[in-house]
Design a protein around this motif. Structure first.
Motif, PDB file in Angstrom:
ATOM      1  N   ALA A 108       0.836  -1.208   0.000  1.00 33.11           N
ATOM      2  CA  ALA A 108       0.000   0.000   0.000  1.00 33.11           C
ATOM      3  C   ALA A 108       0.866   1.252   0.000  1.00 33.11           C
ATOM      4  O   ALA A 108       1.915   1.299   0.653  1.00 33.11           O
ATOM      5  N   PRO A 109       0.452   2.295  -0.754  1.00 30.15           N
ATOM      6  CA  PRO A 109       1.207   3.553  -0.754  1.00 30.15           C
ATOM      7  C   PRO A 109       1.399   4.101   0.651  1.00 30.15           C
ATOM      8  O   PRO A 109       0.524   3.969   1.508  1.00 30.15           O
ATOM      9  N   LYS A 110       2.572   4.675   0.897  1.00 32.83           N
ATOM     10  CA  LYS A 110       2.925   5.295   2.177  1.00 32.83           C
ATOM     11  C   LYS A 110       2.953   4.293   3.332  1.00 32.83           C
ATOM     12  O   LYS A 110       2.903   4.695   4.501  1.00 32.83           O
ATOM     13  N   SER A 111       3.013   2.998   3.008  1.00 27.70           N
ATOM     14  CA  SER A 111       2.941   1.983   4.072  1.00 27.70           C
ATOM     15  C   SER A 111       4.300   1.630   4.662  1.00 27.70           C
ATOM     16  O   SER A 111       4.390   0.768   5.529  1.00 27.70           O
ATOM     17  N   GLY A 112       5.334   2.283   4.197  1.00 24.46           N
ATOM     18  CA  GLY A 112       6.658   1.992   4.753  1.00 24.46           C
ATOM     19  C   GLY A 112       7.361   0.932   3.933  1.00 24.46           C
ATOM     20  O   GLY A 112       7.758   1.176   2.800  1.00 24.46           O
ATOM     21  N   ARG A 113       7.509  -0.252   4.472  1.00 31.19           N
ATOM     22  CA  ARG A 113       8.311  -1.288   3.825  1.00 31.19           C
ATOM     23  C   ARG A 113       7.718  -1.768   2.510  1.00 31.19           C
ATOM     24  O   ARG A 113       6.508  -1.844   2.337  1.00 31.19           O
ATOM     25  N   LEU A 114       8.626  -2.124   1.628  1.00 31.51           N
ATOM     26  CA  LEU A 114       8.257  -2.781   0.382  1.00 31.51           C
ATOM     27  C   LEU A 114       8.184  -4.282   0.620  1.00 31.51           C
ATOM     28  O   LEU A 114       8.889  -4.823   1.477  1.00 31.51           O
ATOM     29  N   ILE A 115       7.347  -4.959  -0.142  1.00 30.05           N
ATOM     30  CA  ILE A 115       7.189  -6.408  -0.006  1.00 30.05           C
ATOM     31  C   ILE A 115       8.041  -7.091  -1.068  1.00 30.05           C
ATOM     32  O   ILE A 115       7.927  -6.796  -2.260  1.00 30.05           O
ATOM     33  N   TYR A 135      19.853 -10.968   3.819  1.00 28.97           N
ATOM     34  CA  TYR A 135      20.494 -10.080   4.793  1.00 28.97           C
ATOM     35  C   TYR A 135      20.454  -8.633   4.309  1.00 28.97           C
ATOM     36  O   TYR A 135      20.159  -7.701   5.060  1.00 28.97           O
ATOM     37  N   ALA A 136      20.775  -8.432   3.027  1.00 30.15           N
ATOM     38  CA  ALA A 136      20.843  -7.080   2.469  1.00 30.15           C
ATOM     39  C   ALA A 136      19.479  -6.405   2.471  1.00 30.15           C
ATOM     40  O   ALA A 136      19.369  -5.202   2.751  1.00 30.15           O
ATOM     41  N   MET A 137      18.435  -7.163   2.155  1.00 31.45           N
ATOM     42  CA  MET A 137      17.076  -6.608   2.183  1.00 31.45           C
ATOM     43  C   MET A 137      16.705  -6.100   3.569  1.00 31.45           C
ATOM     44  O   MET A 137      16.050  -5.070   3.720  1.00 31.45           O
ATOM     45  N   ARG A 138      17.144  -6.837   4.589  1.00 29.22           N
ATOM     46  CA  ARG A 138      16.716  -6.529   5.957  1.00 29.22           C
ATOM     47  C   ARG A 138      17.510  -5.413   6.614  1.00 29.22           C
ATOM     48  O   ARG A 138      17.022  -4.773   7.550  1.00 29.22           O
ATOM     49  N   LEU A 139      18.744  -5.194   6.167  1.00 31.45           N
ATOM     50  CA  LEU A 139      19.669  -4.357   6.921  1.00 31.45           C
ATOM     51  C   LEU A 139      19.129  -2.958   7.202  1.00 31.45           C
ATOM     52  O   LEU A 139      19.305  -2.431   8.301  1.00 31.45           O
ATOM     53  N   ASP A 140      18.477  -2.344   6.221  1.00 28.02           N
ATOM     54  CA  ASP A 140      17.988  -0.976   6.400  1.00 28.02           C
ATOM     55  C   ASP A 140      16.484  -0.901   6.607  1.00 28.02           C
ATOM     56  O   ASP A 140      15.904   0.188   6.605  1.00 28.02           O
ATOM     57  N   GLY A 141      15.841  -2.056   6.781  1.00 26.57           N
ATOM     58  CA  GLY A 141      14.427  -2.089   7.144  1.00 26.57           C
ATOM     59  C   GLY A 141      13.477  -1.600   6.074  1.00 26.57           C
ATOM     60  O   GLY A 141      12.353  -1.193   6.394  1.00 26.57           O
ATOM     61  N   GLN A 142      13.879  -1.651   4.795  1.00 26.03           N
ATOM     62  CA  GLN A 142      13.017  -1.135   3.733  1.00 26.03           C
ATOM     63  C   GLN A 142      12.280  -2.226   2.970  1.00 26.03           C
ATOM     64  O   GLN A 142      11.400  -1.935   2.166  1.00 26.03           O
ATOM     65  N   PHE A 143      12.642  -3.484   3.211  1.00 24.51           N
ATOM     66  CA  PHE A 143      11.993  -4.612   2.548  1.00 24.51           C
ATOM     67  C   PHE A 143      11.569  -5.652   3.578  1.00 24.51           C
ATOM     68  O   PHE A 143      12.247  -5.863   4.583  1.00 24.51           O
ATOM     69  N   GLU A 144      10.470  -6.321   3.286  1.00 30.22           N
ATOM     70  CA  GLU A 144      10.029  -7.455   4.083  1.00 30.22           C
ATOM     71  C   GLU A 144       9.809  -8.623   3.138  1.00 30.22           C
ATOM     72  O   GLU A 144       9.000  -8.529   2.203  1.00 30.22           O
ATOM     73  N   LEU A 145      10.535  -9.709   3.357  1.00 32.74           N
ATOM     74  CA  LEU A 145      10.418 -10.894   2.509  1.00 32.74           C
ATOM     75  C   LEU A 145       9.195 -11.699   2.946  1.00 32.74           C
ATOM     76  O   LEU A 145       9.163 -12.261   4.036  1.00 32.74           O
ATOM     77  N   LEU A 146       8.191 -11.766   2.063  1.00 32.92           N
ATOM     78  CA  LEU A 146       6.917 -12.397   2.430  1.00 32.92           C
ATOM     79  C   LEU A 146       6.463 -13.461   1.454  1.00 32.92           C
ATOM     80  O   LEU A 146       5.365 -14.033   1.635  1.00 32.92           O
TER      81      LEU A 146
END
Length: 397
Positions: free
Chosen positions: A3-10, A28-39
């Motif tokens: 969702a727009p403005k929801s923070g993390r990318l999926i 590891y790289a996806m998680r380091l800066d908290g911008q992606f969530e692996l789902l």
């Protein structure tokens, strides 16, 4: 899409299962800066092992898929489907997997080489553009802060006109026939049907060539290459030397090897110019060595307040705290997230001269591999890569 403005990318992933270091590196790289969530993901051909890893990673059971096709269809239909999928599989499967997600309008991070031939690589670039999706290739060495600073120095003319470039990615990881001992990574990398017969060029040479292009802004106008197999019984070439004339006739040399006995990672670049030279080595990544005409040596360290903004924005902890491979890989994802978030949220994106490698970079890498193979077949005859022919056509030269 999230969702727009929801923070993390999926994020989703195909491949990168048990025993695959590159899969762990992406995660590891996806998680380091908290911008992606692996789902979401499918982590191998074995359904049971893939599902077990998905559960270990905390992926919801209904998003642990049996195949990439099922994943592409299901994620496209979801209101909260993935924003991007990382493809971390052997070379021969890249095209079909990446195409499935790009055609669904889902952005893709695809490991190199992008595909096994330039026709399919160009097709992925076309599909990404047609479906308004981002296609990125993780030549992550370009995301080291000191590589960014090196590129800025060259682009700003601090070395003067470039006169010679020397780059090598000479590793000794496969200096013995590991593939005969059941080593998983060696097995597919030395299988010509999976990795292609110039395997070392696609695996290591493309990284070296991209690093050269990234720092200097120059491309190969023509090249002469020789391939060798140093390890007896190996079915692919594991050693390559390439002489190049870069843009404007600048000479360059590239050496790629997976059988450089005793070498660790072995990635190094030296750029020489009219006013001075620079050197960067992957095994000491937080330092950049500069030399002037008189031979005075200056060693720059990551975190210095005098470095360019290109380097400073990718430095997390400051002077005296070395950052390495995982941080560089995370920097790649930071740059990617910046673009994906702007597209998702409809916000303005300020273009960066130095950012992440795209599908076009991946295509140029595949064209480089093909040119090297063609030159070798022609007894090291000079070959013009397709990328250079395209540039000549576009500029009318």
């Amino acid at each position: 899409m999230s969702a727009p403005k929801s923070g993390r990318l999926i994020a989703g992933m195909v491949g990168g299962g048990a025993g695959a270091d590159i899969g762990k590196t992406h995660r590891y790289a996806m998680r380091l800066d908290g911008q992606f969530e692996l789902l979401a993901g499918v982590f191998g051909r074995d359904r049971g092992r893939s599902a077990a890893l998905a559960a270990e990673l905390g992926i919801p059971e209904d998003r642990a898929y049996a195949s990439y096709g099922e994943m592409a269809r299901a994620e496209t239909a979801r209101g909260d489907g993935v924003d991007v999928v990382a493809v971390a599989t052997p070379n021969d499967s890249h095209f079909e997997i990446a195409r499935a997600f790009l055609e669904a309008g889902i952005s893709v991070v695809c490991e190199k080489p992008l595909t096994q031939d330039s026709a399919t690589a160009a097709e992925l670039v076309r599909i990404a553009a047609e479906h308004d999706a981002v296609l990125a290739v993780p030549h992550c060495y370009s995301a080291y802060a000191m590589v960014r600073h090196a590129a800025r120095l060259v682009r700003d003319g601090r070395l003067g006109a470039v006169t010679f470039v020397d780059v090598e990615h000479a590793s000794g990881w496969a200096a013995t026939p590991l593939e005969l001992l059941g080593h998983k990574q060696a097995s597919w990398r030395t299988d010509p049907d999976v990795a292609g017969f110039p395997s070392v060029v696609g695996d290591l040479g493309t990284h070296a060539y991209h690093l050269l292009r990234y720092i200097t802004g120059l491309d190969a106008e023509r090249l002469s290459a020789r391939l060798k197999t140093l390890v007896p019984q190996r079915r692919v070439f594991d050693h390559a030397t390439v002489e190049m004339d870069l843009s404007g006739g600048v000479p360059a040399r590239l050496w790629a090897s997976m059988a450089a006995t005793g070498h660790n990672h072995g990635l190094r670049i030296r750029v020489f110019g009219e006013k001075g030279s620079l050197e960067w080595q992957h095994e000491d990544p937080h330092h950049l060595t500069l030399q002037d005409l008189d031979g005075t040596t200056t060693i720059l360290t990551q975190g210095l307040s005098t470095l360019s903004e290109d380097a400073t924005r990718l430095t997390r902890v400051g002077l005296g705290h070395p950052e390495g491979f995982l941080e560089a890989f995370a920097n790649f994802y930071v740059d990617l997230a910046e673009v994906l978030l702007a597209r998702r949220d409809g916000t303005r994106l300020s273009p960066r001269e130095l950012s992440f490698p795209t599908g076009r970079d991946g295509l140029i890498g595949v064209q480089f591999v093909e040119a090297v193979a063609a030159s070798h077949t022609n007894d090291a005859g000079w070959i013009t890569p397709k990328s250079a022919l395209y540039e000549l056509h576009e500029t009318g030269r």
